[in-house]
Design an enzyme around this catalytic site. Sequence first.
Site, PDB file in Angstrom:
ATOM      1  N   SER A 156      44.405  42.239   2.407  1.00 51.57           N
ATOM      2  CA  SER A 156      45.272  42.772   1.347  1.00 51.57           C
ATOM      3  C   SER A 156      46.686  42.230   1.523  1.00 51.57           C
ATOM      4  CB  SER A 156      45.324  44.295   1.415  1.00 51.57           C
ATOM      5  OG  SER A 156      44.038  44.838   1.312  1.00 51.57           O
TER       6      SER A 156
HETATM    7  N1  SAH Z   1      42.232  46.318   5.030  1.00 49.51           N
HETATM    8  C1  SAH Z   1      41.691  44.988   5.112  1.00 49.51           C
HETATM    9  C2  SAH Z   1      41.328  44.454   3.747  1.00 49.51           C
HETATM   10  C3  SAH Z   1      39.917  44.508   3.567  1.00 49.51           C
HETATM   11  S1  SAH Z   1      39.209  43.988   2.041  1.00 49.51           S
HETATM   12  C4  SAH Z   1      42.648  44.062   5.822  1.00 49.51           C
HETATM   13  O1  SAH Z   1      43.738  44.504   6.165  1.00 49.51           O
HETATM   14  O2  SAH Z   1      42.284  42.911   6.046  1.00 49.51           O
HETATM   15  C5  SAH Z   1      37.973  45.262   1.922  1.00 49.51           C
HETATM   16  C6  SAH Z   1      36.919  45.268   2.988  1.00 49.51           C
HETATM   17  O3  SAH Z   1      36.039  46.368   2.692  1.00 49.51           O
HETATM   18  C7  SAH Z   1      36.033  44.029   3.053  1.00 49.51           C
HETATM   19  O4  SAH Z   1      36.097  43.510   4.346  1.00 49.51           O
HETATM   20  C8  SAH Z   1      34.632  44.563   2.744  1.00 49.51           C
HETATM   21  O5  SAH Z   1      33.609  43.919   3.485  1.00 49.51           O
HETATM   22  C9  SAH Z   1      34.763  46.016   3.148  1.00 49.51           C
HETATM   23  N2  SAH Z   1      33.792  46.947   2.548  1.00 49.51           N
HETATM   24  C10 SAH Z   1      33.294  46.949   1.296  1.00 49.51           C
HETATM   25  N3  SAH Z   1      32.442  47.976   1.127  1.00 49.51           N
HETATM   26  C11 SAH Z   1      32.421  48.666   2.309  1.00 49.51           C
HETATM   27  C12 SAH Z   1      31.737  49.831   2.770  1.00 49.51           C
HETATM   28  N4  SAH Z   1      30.879  50.503   1.992  1.00 49.51           N
HETATM   29  N5  SAH Z   1      31.953  50.245   4.032  1.00 49.51           N
HETATM   30  C13 SAH Z   1      32.810  49.562   4.865  1.00 49.51           C
HETATM   31  N6  SAH Z   1      33.481  48.452   4.481  1.00 49.51           N
HETATM   32  C14 SAH Z   1      33.288  48.008   3.216  1.00 49.51           C
END
Ligand code: SAH
Length: 208
Positions: free
Chosen positions: A44
């Site tokens: 993000s």
């Molecule tokens: N906060 C993160 C951004 C992540 S993007 C950072 O700082 O880099 C969102 C993430 O959510 C992705 O890695 C995706 O794989 C994960 N995701 C999507 N659905 C999910 C679920 N049901 N449980 C856990 N993670 C999930």
Amino acid sequence: MGVRDRRVLHAIELVPRPCFVPIEGRSRSWNNAPVPIGEGQTISQPYTVAAMVELAAIAEGANVLEVGAGSGYAAAVMAVLAGPRGVVTAVEIRRALSERARENLDAARAVVDESQQIPGGWNGAAAQIVVVHGDGKEGYAGAAPFDAIICSAQARSVPPRLFEQLGDRGVLVAPVYGGGTATMTTFRRAGDSFLETHHGLYSFVPLV
Ligand code: SAH
């Protein structure tokens, strides 16, 4: 960009964001834009992380859950806010990313910026971070109740388990998707009810 909480801005300053970005995107790691982290996912943008954690009002000693650890970056920022007595549990559904998040956090912990004069670097000021490979829609009952829950992926509605695992006065922050964009939404628990407020439009990868 509207983020005023000095503790949040300081945490963003402390955490070495390039450690969380794959080498090919590293020169762009401080751009205020999402950057690919593999598996079709993105880290993000810094402003989005700052805005979300400001809304979560993470105090010293807080017990925090993140759904969607991705690179591990947001978890690290929240760990600085929760401080050495806090705990951050970050759940990631894609195994490869959960492993990389752990590696990124280890690499970031090794960075000591002398200018910041914190013994042990940012990590000396941070909470323990536990990265869990699993489905964050289930929350993480083993560490509940949480003072703050951040959902870093967008969904049409917030998974019910997350409400269940929110402690009294706890805050849940989630991008709730509808009609092409997601509205950053906070829910603050007061007993059995939740006060819902809305905080602008964002675009996230989907919660799966
Ligand atoms: N906060 C993160 C951004 C992540 S993007 C950072 O700082 O880099 C969102 C993430 O959510 C992705 O890695 C995706 O794989 C994960 N995701 C999507 N659905 C999910 C679920 N049901 N449980 C856990 N993670 C999930």
